[in-house]
Design an enzyme around this catalytic site. Structure first.
Site, short mmCIF file in Angstrom:
data_model
loop_
_atom_site.label_atom_id
_atom_site.label_comp_id
_atom_site.label_asym_id
_atom_site.label_seq_id
_atom_site.Cartn_x
_atom_site.Cartn_y
_atom_site.Cartn_z
N GLY A 136 0.83 -1.12 0.15
CA GLY A 136 -0.03 0.13 0.13
C GLY A 136 0.64 1.06 0.06
N GLU A 137 2.11 1.03 0.24
CA GLU A 137 2.97 2.23 0.20
C GLU A 137 3.12 3.05 -1.35
OE1 GLU A 137 7.15 2.02 1.34
OE2 GLU A 137 6.54 1.40 3.16
N ARG B 144 -14.64 19.11 8.05
CA ARG B 144 -15.70 19.30 9.08
C ARG B 144 -15.05 19.20 10.79
NH1 ARG B 144 -19.98 15.15 6.28
NH2 ARG B 144 -17.94 14.37 5.60
N GLN B 145 -13.88 18.51 10.69
CA GLN B 145 -13.27 18.56 11.97
C GLN B 145 -12.41 19.86 12.19
OE1 GLN B 145 -11.74 14.76 13.23
NE2 GLN B 145 -12.52 13.84 11.30
N HIS C 154 -15.42 23.99 4.33
CA HIS C 154 -16.39 23.75 5.04
C HIS C 154 -16.61 24.95 6.06
CE1 HIS C 154 -19.58 21.97 7.75
NE2 HIS C 154 -19.03 22.22 8.60
N ASP D 80 -28.94 24.03 7.33
CA ASP D 80 -28.62 24.27 8.87
C ASP D 80 -28.26 25.54 9.23
OD1 ASP D 80 -25.95 24.29 7.96
OD2 ASP D 80 -25.94 21.93 8.16
N LYS E 270 -30.98 22.20 12.06
CA LYS E 270 -30.69 20.70 11.94
C LYS E 270 -29.97 20.31 13.20
CE LYS E 270 -26.80 19.35 9.71
NZ LYS E 270 -26.24 18.88 8.63
N ARG F 137 -27.81 17.32 15.00
CA ARG F 137 -26.76 16.07 14.74
C ARG F 137 -26.58 15.30 15.94
NH1 ARG F 137 -24.22 14.23 10.27
NH2 ARG F 137 -24.47 16.12 9.05
N ASP G 109 -25.98 23.68 0.23
CA ASP G 109 -24.80 23.17 1.37
C ASP G 109 -23.50 22.90 0.43
OD1 ASP G 109 -24.38 22.13 3.56
OD2 ASP G 109 -25.82 20.37 3.68
C1 R5P Z 1 -22.59 20.06 7.87
O1 R5P Z 1 -22.46 20.81 8.67
C2 R5P Z 1 -22.35 19.98 6.29
O2 R5P Z 1 -22.34 21.28 5.73
C3 R5P Z 1 -23.23 19.14 5.57
O3 R5P Z 1 -24.62 19.39 5.78
C4 R5P Z 1 -23.21 17.55 6.05
O4 R5P Z 1 -21.87 17.29 5.95
C5 R5P Z 1 -23.70 16.66 5.07
O5 R5P Z 1 -23.71 15.34 5.51
P1 R5P Z 1 -24.56 14.39 5.18
O6 R5P Z 1 -24.88 14.15 3.68
O7 R5P Z 1 -24.12 13.20 5.93
O8 R5P Z 1 -25.81 14.62 6.08
#
Ligand code: R5P
Length: 302
Positions: free
Chosen positions: A35-36, A93-94, A127, A166, A189, A191, A217
């Site tokens: 895998g390298e 997202r992190q 993001h 969201d 929204k 989560r 989005d």
């Molecule tokens: C979250 O804050 C992002 O903006 C997207 O809404 C999210 O990543 C979408 O993920 P999923 O399709 O798994 O709901």
């Protein structure tokens, strides 16, 4: 200048190269049996302005590693300047420590890119805008929103509102609403932190009854957010549901979910490579021309 492509999105790299009227750089992206990754840059890069395109799409960790190793290989050939083009910046997202004990992964990935060492980065719809601050090198943060604003009108009918699915996406949706001179609606929204990929829409702030709604989005991953938002909008009386997405990951059963959802059109960029989509409701908005323009400007000034 030379444009090399990693293995994640050769379609987009080729489209950009075509816009620039140049061939893609010659690179072997070999793997050892364990895998390298062993990239081999075959062109002479000395004193050239070198661009490397790699989307951090799944398999994300391999693509990140490939991008970093390509960077090291190019650096050893003494280029004039080396610029990473990362149409989709994974791990974004992190972007904060959501709870104690978790990493701020986006910052670590930014540091890895600098270690490679890329001297500049071009990316699209991070993001969170604040991720630009995780880099010490210059970041050109492009947006797909102007592209959506150009493509959408042909799909709209009657009264239209732009919808953020969201609260975190309000800034993005507001930008598109103001570019298109349309009103904004916000959905809330929630989560579940323990069930990472599960979300539900809890309320809609604004009137969608009888209207064409456009959900904006940055990412579709499992499709849960968009499918839930579409259901909630329909229940609130929306006539049509359209969606714009900067980065279509479409993981797991996303396509099944989105095919079943009451969505008329999904406009998605090619930041993540996909040869085919399951139905005609998908419209591809290519980033190629806009990224080619940015490359041209950088090359002229380097
Ligand atoms: C979250 O804050 C992002 O903006 C997207 O809404 C999210 O990543 C979408 O993920 P999923 O399709 O798994 O709901």
């Amino acid at each position: 200048m030379i444009l090399f492509s990693g293995s994640s999105n050769q379609l987009l790299a080729k489209a950009i190269a075509d816009h620039l009227n140049i061939p893609l750089g010659n690179v072997d992206l070999e793997r050892f049996s364990d895998g390298e990754i062993r990239p081999w840059i075959k062109d002479d890069v000395r004193d050239k302005i070198v661009f490397v395109l790699q989307s951090f799409a799944p398999p994300m960790n391999d693509h990140i590693m490939e991008c970093i190793l390509m960077g090291d290989a190019i650096r050893r050939g003494a280029p004039k300047r080396m610029i990473g083009i990362i149409p989709y910046f994974g791990y974004a997202r992190q972007d904060k420590q959501h709870r104690m004990g978790e990493p701020v992964s986006a910052r670590i990935i930014a540091k890895l890119i600098e270690v490679a060492p890329y001297q500049e980065v071009i990316t699209v719809d991070l993001h969170n805008d604040a991720i630009v601050g995780f880099f010490r090198i210059p970041v050109i943060h492009k947006s797909a929103l102007p592209l959506f604003a150009r493509i959408l009108p042909q799909y709209l009918e009657g009264d239209t509102v732009i919808v953020s699915p969201d609260v975190g996406g309000v800034k993005r949706a507001r930008k598109l609403a103001s570019q298109m001179d349309l009103p904004l609606v916000v959905m809330e929204k929630r989560r579940n932190l323990d069930a990472k990929d599960v979300s539900e829409t809890v309320q809609i702030i604004g009137n969608v009854s009888g209207k064409t709604t456009v959900i904006v989005d940055d990412i579709i991953s499992t499709g849960g957010t968009i499918a839930n938002a579409a259901t909630a909008l329909k229940e609130a009386g929306a006539k049509r549901v359209l969606v714009t997405i900067s980065h279509g990951l479409f993981t797991g059963h996303a396509f099944e979910l989105l095919e079943q959802a009451q969505i008329d059109t999904i406009v998605v960029t090619d930041s993540i490579a996909r040869k085919a989509f399951p139905s005609k409701k998908y419209v591809i908005a290519s980033l190629a021309s806009s990224l080619a323009d940015t490359i041209r400007v950088i090359a002229q000034h380097a």
